[in-house]
Design a protein around this motif. Structure first.
Motif, PDB file in Angstrom:
ATOM      1  N   ASP A 308      -7.542   4.093   0.097  1.00 12.73           N
ATOM      2  CA  ASP A 308      -8.308   3.464  -0.977  1.00 12.73           C
ATOM      3  C   ASP A 308      -7.899   4.158  -2.264  1.00 12.73           C
ATOM      4  O   ASP A 308      -7.864   5.384  -2.322  1.00 12.73           O
ATOM      5  N   VAL A 309      -7.582   3.383  -3.287  1.00 14.73           N
ATOM      6  CA  VAL A 309      -7.153   3.974  -4.550  1.00 14.73           C
ATOM      7  C   VAL A 309      -8.396   4.161  -5.423  1.00 14.73           C
ATOM      8  O   VAL A 309      -9.221   3.248  -5.522  1.00 14.73           O
ATOM      9  N   THR A 310      -8.532   5.315  -6.032  1.00 10.77           N
ATOM     10  CA  THR A 310      -9.724   5.563  -6.845  1.00 10.77           C
ATOM     11  C   THR A 310      -9.832   4.540  -7.976  1.00 10.77           C
ATOM     12  O   THR A 310     -10.865   3.934  -8.195  1.00 10.77           O
ATOM     13  N   LEU A 383       6.427 -14.137  -7.032  1.00 16.39           N
ATOM     14  CA  LEU A 383       6.571 -13.024  -7.971  1.00 16.39           C
ATOM     15  C   LEU A 383       5.342 -12.110  -7.865  1.00 16.39           C
ATOM     16  O   LEU A 383       4.216 -12.587  -7.846  1.00 16.39           O
ATOM     17  N   HIS A 384       5.576 -10.809  -7.792  1.00 17.39           N
ATOM     18  CA  HIS A 384       4.443  -9.884  -7.592  1.00 17.39           C
ATOM     19  C   HIS A 384       4.867  -8.464  -7.950  1.00 17.39           C
ATOM     20  O   HIS A 384       6.049  -8.195  -8.160  1.00 17.39           O
ATOM     21  N   GLY A 385       3.912  -7.578  -7.953  1.00 14.08           N
ATOM     22  CA  GLY A 385       4.228  -6.171  -8.174  1.00 14.08           C
ATOM     23  C   GLY A 385       2.991  -5.320  -8.028  1.00 14.08           C
ATOM     24  O   GLY A 385       1.907  -5.816  -7.695  1.00 14.08           O
ATOM     25  N   GLY A 386       3.167  -4.030  -8.257  1.00 13.86           N
ATOM     26  CA  GLY A 386       2.053  -3.096  -8.130  1.00 13.86           C
ATOM     27  C   GLY A 386       1.619  -2.632  -9.512  1.00 13.86           C
ATOM     28  O   GLY A 386       2.439  -2.202 -10.323  1.00 13.86           O
ATOM     29  N   CYS A 387       0.318  -2.739  -9.799  1.00 18.43           N
ATOM     30  CA  CYS A 387      -0.204  -2.325 -11.107  1.00 18.43           C
ATOM     31  C   CYS A 387      -0.283  -0.801 -11.193  1.00 18.43           C
ATOM     32  O   CYS A 387      -0.280  -0.115 -10.180  1.00 18.43           O
ATOM     33  N   ASP A 388      -0.426  -0.329 -12.421  1.00 13.91           N
ATOM     34  CA  ASP A 388      -0.548   1.110 -12.645  1.00 13.91           C
ATOM     35  C   ASP A 388      -1.652   1.732 -11.790  1.00 13.91           C
ATOM     36  O   ASP A 388      -2.766   1.206 -11.750  1.00 13.91           O
ATOM     37  N   VAL A 389      -1.332   2.833 -11.162  1.00 10.29           N
ATOM     38  CA  VAL A 389      -2.387   3.636 -10.562  1.00 10.29           C
ATOM     39  C   VAL A 389      -3.005   4.417 -11.710  1.00 10.29           C
ATOM     40  O   VAL A 389      -2.286   4.998 -12.521  1.00 10.29           O
ATOM     41  N   ILE A 390      -4.329   4.351 -11.821  1.00 13.18           N
ATOM     42  CA  ILE A 390      -4.969   5.035 -12.945  1.00 13.18           C
ATOM     43  C   ILE A 390      -5.535   6.382 -12.496  1.00 13.18           C
ATOM     44  O   ILE A 390      -5.307   7.404 -13.122  1.00 13.18           O
ATOM     45  N   LYS A 391      -6.267   6.335 -11.387  1.00 12.92           N
ATOM     46  CA  LYS A 391      -6.815   7.587 -10.830  1.00 12.92           C
ATOM     47  C   LYS A 391      -6.513   7.653  -9.357  1.00 12.92           C
ATOM     48  O   LYS A 391      -6.601   6.650  -8.655  1.00 12.92           O
ATOM     49  N   GLY A 392      -6.207   8.859  -8.882  1.00  8.36           N
ATOM     50  CA  GLY A 392      -5.953   9.038  -7.457  1.00  8.36           C
ATOM     51  C   GLY A 392      -4.528   8.670  -7.111  1.00  8.36           C
ATOM     52  O   GLY A 392      -3.698   8.468  -8.001  1.00  8.36           O
ATOM     53  N   GLU A 393      -4.224   8.571  -5.856  1.00  5.03           N
ATOM     54  CA  GLU A 393      -2.889   8.153  -5.461  1.00  5.03           C
ATOM     55  C   GLU A 393      -2.984   6.890  -4.650  1.00  5.03           C
ATOM     56  O   GLU A 393      -4.069   6.483  -4.233  1.00  5.03           O
ATOM     57  N   LYS A 394      -1.826   6.263  -4.457  1.00  6.44           N
ATOM     58  CA  LYS A 394      -1.791   5.001  -3.716  1.00  6.44           C
ATOM     59  C   LYS A 394      -0.674   5.069  -2.700  1.00  6.44           C
ATOM     60  O   LYS A 394       0.454   5.431  -3.020  1.00  6.44           O
ATOM     61  N   TRP A 395      -1.026   4.749  -1.458  1.00  5.35           N
ATOM     62  CA  TRP A 395      -0.026   4.699  -0.388  1.00  5.35           C
ATOM     63  C   TRP A 395       0.019   3.279   0.166  1.00  5.35           C
ATOM     64  O   TRP A 395      -1.027   2.719   0.498  1.00  5.35           O
TER      65      TRP A 395
END
Ligand code: OGA
Ligand code: FE2
Length: 428
Positions: A308-310, A383-395
């Motif tokens: 879960d991304v913060t 078309l797609h992508g990953g948005c900025d991680v703002i807090k925490g990490e993303k796996w």
């Protein structure tokens, strides 16, 4: 023994497909149309029906999974809890044990000499190492863009860096890590002749405003690759994927690598496609001789969120279900912003999926060809992508299902693999 497993996929008739366990269930439960067209297999594609449709599928004996339609163009589905918490943790652990790095796609040794010799000599090993200032055998996307803009006068006159970046990111950067390996770098002339030429024919002219299109920062993510025997020892994840997609098990089993990606705050992937448009060049996965202009042929993407991304780190589909979308207009109409920039324009997207540990997102990168029922044109809406991680990490982990649009080559590929496996078994 092995001959029978080969013939299953080669001479499959509709009847044979219908009696295949996975597919029979699929027919019953999934409202999809498999088979037909002589004795050739047809690619199943889960019917999205409508946004908000929820199915309960038994992807594992006694375990129901919710499959929710979130877009119809392309068909995009969310499957919460597709992976258990333990499976997510284990995949992260394995990736960490292996070590995450900027991975390369193909060893340089396998480059086909002829295709390289014919290419523009600018795109050779020497230029590559000149541009590779830190000597890590990877070129920063921004540096490549600058060098390319300097070298390609005609392109520089007509196109903004953002437009060239778009071509690079969808046709050259095979693994979408926003770095180019030498092999990817050498793809540029081939890609240029196919795609930029098409582009030139549209008579686009650069305007002042377009020239000001901003590029977002290209922060990278870390990644590594795992194989099924490492992360899915009892094949239970693989079996769920077979059930979910309704594809022949040989196709799923041949797509047995998992790409694990980790983002830190500020990490993102701008909008891109996971597959390449159909063209004269060969699909990389079925080719025995790898050349610089091989295409990546990914019918399906299944993306798993491993934590879960913060805050932030959503997956965005900017043009999903857009009624009026054309690639040209999309690039041209957004004069002051780079529409592919998901660091700053994540929430402008038509569909934004929040990361949720264990959830899978499945979408089709290609249409099914209406004539052949086999792999068709790329779905421009994927078309797609990953948005900025703002807090925490993303796996996340990507499981890509590879299918060659050339039916015979795909069948030959399975035949060869099955023969290889049978030989290995016999040798034991
Ligand atoms: C990718 C990708 C999206 C995300 O890795 O190809 O599109 O949400 N990732 O990280
Ligand atoms: Fe992607």
């Amino acid at each position: 023994m092995f001959l029978s497993s080969v013939s299953v996929i080669r001479a499959t008739s509709c009847k044979a497909l219908d009696t295949d366990d996975g597919l029979r269930d699929w027919h019953k439960n999934h409202e999809t149309n498999v088979c037909r067209v002589g004795n050739r297999m047809v690619l199943p594609q889960l019917n999205p029906v409508k946004i908000g449709k929820v199915r309960q599928l038994e992807l594992e004996p006694g375990r129901l999974f919710e499959v929710k339609t979130v877009a119809t163009k392309p068909p995009i589905f969310l499957i919460p809890n597709f992976l258990t918490n333990e499976e997510c943790d284990k995949i992260i652990q394995l990736a960490q044990d292996k070590g995450l790095a900027r991975s390369t796609v193909l060893p340089t040794a396998t480059i086909d000499k002829a295709s390289v010799d014919n290419a523009d000599p600018f795109y050779n090993a020497e230029t590559f190492s000149k541009l590779d200032l830190d000597g890590d055998n990877l070129l920063d996307f921004t540096e490549v863009l600058d060098a390319l803009h300097e070298h390609e006068i005609e392109i520089a006159e007509k196109y903004t860096t953002a437009q060239v970046e778009y071509i690079l990111s969808i046709h050259v950067d095979i693994n979408s890590d926003r770095y180019l390996t030498e092999l990817e770098f050498r793809r540029i002339p081939a890609v240029k002749s196919i795609h930029i030429a098409q582009w030139l024919s549209h008579q686009l002219t650069e305007t002042e405003e377009e020239a000001r299109v901003k590029r977002g920062p290209h922060r990278r993510s870390e990644q590594t690759w795992l194989r099924v025997p490492q992360y899915d020892i009892d094949r239970s994840i693989t079996n769920r994927i077979i059930k979910l997609t309704g594809l022949h098990p040989d196709i799923i089993k041949a797509s047995d690598t998992l790409q694990v990606v980790q983002y830190n705050p500020g990490g993102h992937y701008h909008s891109h496609y996971d597959s390449h448009a159909l063209s004269g060049s060969a699909c990389q996965h079925t080719e025995t001789t790898k050349t610089a202009d091989n295409r990546i042929c990914r019918y399906i993407t299944i993306l798993f969120y491993l934590n879960d991304v913060t805050e932030g780190g959503q997956t965005a589909f900017p043009v999903a279900d857009n009624e009026t979308y054309t690639a040209m207009k999309y690039m041209k109409n957004n004069k002051l912003v780079n529409p592919f920039d998901l660091a700053n324009h994540c929430l402008d997207s038509n569909l934004v999926v929040e990361a949720e540990k264990g959830m899978a997102v499945l979408w089709y990168n290609h249409e099914r060809d209406p004539q052949t029922g086999w792999l068709g044109e790329m779905n421009q809406f994927s078309l797609h992508g990953g948005c900025d991680v703002i807090k925490g990490e993303k796996w996340i982990a990507n499981s890509w299902i590879y299918v060659d649009d050339n039916y015979e080559l795909q069948m030959k590929f399975h035949e060869d693999r099955n023969l290889e496996n049978a030989k290995e078994k016999a040798a034991l």
